[in-house]
Design a protein around this motif. Structure first.
Motif, PDB file in Angstrom:
ATOM      1  N   ALA A  44      89.406 -10.580 121.189  1.00  0.00           N
ATOM      2  CA  ALA A  44      88.341 -11.551 120.975  1.00  0.00           C
ATOM      3  C   ALA A  44      87.536 -11.659 122.264  1.00  0.00           C
ATOM      4  CB  ALA A  44      88.939 -12.911 120.603  1.00  0.00           C
ATOM      5  N   TRP A  45      86.254 -12.002 122.121  1.00  0.00           N
ATOM      6  CA  TRP A  45      85.396 -12.159 123.281  1.00  0.00           C
ATOM      7  C   TRP A  45      86.044 -13.166 124.235  1.00  0.00           C
ATOM      8  CZ3 TRP A  45      82.934 -16.021 125.871  1.00  0.00           C
ATOM      9  CH2 TRP A  45      81.966 -15.627 126.793  1.00  0.00           C
ATOM     10  N   TRP A 128      87.060 -11.282 114.793  1.00  0.00           N
ATOM     11  CA  TRP A 128      85.926 -11.991 114.185  1.00  0.00           C
ATOM     12  C   TRP A 128      86.387 -13.119 113.277  1.00  0.00           C
ATOM     13  CZ3 TRP A 128      81.359 -11.826 116.182  1.00  0.00           C
ATOM     14  CH2 TRP A 128      80.995 -10.721 116.955  1.00  0.00           C
ATOM     15  N   MET A 131      86.945 -16.070 115.578  1.00  0.00           N
ATOM     16  CA  MET A 131      85.673 -16.618 116.055  1.00  0.00           C
ATOM     17  C   MET A 131      84.928 -17.349 114.938  1.00  0.00           C
ATOM     18  SD  MET A 131      84.337 -13.890 118.901  1.00  0.00           S
ATOM     19  CE  MET A 131      84.549 -12.393 117.972  1.00  0.00           C
ATOM     20  N   GLU A 137      80.247 -17.089 116.609  1.00  0.00           N
ATOM     21  CA  GLU A 137      80.318 -16.494 117.945  1.00  0.00           C
ATOM     22  C   GLU A 137      79.839 -17.450 119.038  1.00  0.00           C
ATOM     23  OE1 GLU A 137      78.901 -12.482 120.343  1.00  0.00           O
ATOM     24  OE2 GLU A 137      78.226 -12.800 118.291  1.00  0.00           O
ATOM     25  N   TRP A 140      82.394 -20.181 119.567  1.00  0.00           N
ATOM     26  CA  TRP A 140      83.560 -19.581 120.215  1.00  0.00           C
ATOM     27  C   TRP A 140      83.328 -19.462 121.719  1.00  0.00           C
ATOM     28  CZ3 TRP A 140      88.497 -18.532 119.719  1.00  0.00           C
ATOM     29  CH2 TRP A 140      89.076 -17.574 120.534  1.00  0.00           C
ATOM     30  N   LYS A 141      82.190 -18.923 122.096  1.00  0.00           N
ATOM     31  CA  LYS A 141      81.884 -18.745 123.520  1.00  0.00           C
ATOM     32  C   LYS A 141      81.800 -20.088 124.231  1.00  0.00           C
ATOM     33  CE  LYS A 141      79.674 -14.256 123.032  1.00  0.00           C
ATOM     34  NZ  LYS A 141      78.439 -13.470 123.129  1.00  0.00           N
TER      35      LYS A 141
END
Length: 150
Positions: A44-45, A128, A131, A137, A140-141
């Motif tokens: 995940a990012w 994904w 997230m 996205e 999530w960030k």
């Protein structure tokens, strides 16, 4: 390297999922060799693709235990060999503690054991879904940035 009975490897793998499910992260990390590796080919990012050694594993996976409620299915084993290879598929129903977001995940894990300990745990999953459960996205960030700031 010692050989292992395939059923013992399967049992250890299934036990590892129960430890994660119940938040017993330190016990889960104790299943790894001192230089054991946890690898996410599709992270995940904001998460590392690889962690090595018990200290890194404990640091990362403690957050996992605090942020997710998870219920794993029984693993379906594709192989377990005397030279320490386990390949298993399983699913999980997951809830993000912070948001209540839910998702269903399918995993495929390739695990290499040496001398009864996990040397490599390669975990294939779809980041994904996580997230999306967090609100997409951008959300999530933002959540990760807030965690980093606390």
């Amino acid at each position: 390297m010692t050989t292992a009975r395939p059923q013992e490897l399967k049992d250890t793998f299934a036990h590892s999922l129960k430890l994660l499910e119940s938040g017993r992260i330190e016990e889960w990390v104790d299943l790894f060799a001192a230089d054991g590796i946890l690898e996410f080919p599709y992270p995940a990012w904001g998460f590392p693709a690889q962690m090595q050694g018990r200290e890194q594993l404990l640091a990362q996976m403690t957050m996992f235990g605090e942020q997710l409620e998870i219920a794993f299915s029984a693993p379906e084993f594709y192989t377990a060999t005397e030279d320490g290879l386990v390949i298993a598929a399983f699913t999980a129903d997951c809830t993000l503690v912070a948001t209540g977001g839910k998702y269903h995940q399918t995993y495929l894990s390739v695990v290499r054991f040496e001398d009864g300990k996990i040397k490599l745990f390669r975990d294939f999953w779809n980041p994904w879904l996580l997230m999306e459960a967090a609100g997409g996205e951008l959300a999530w960030k933002q959540a990760l940035q807030a965690l980093a700031g606390s």
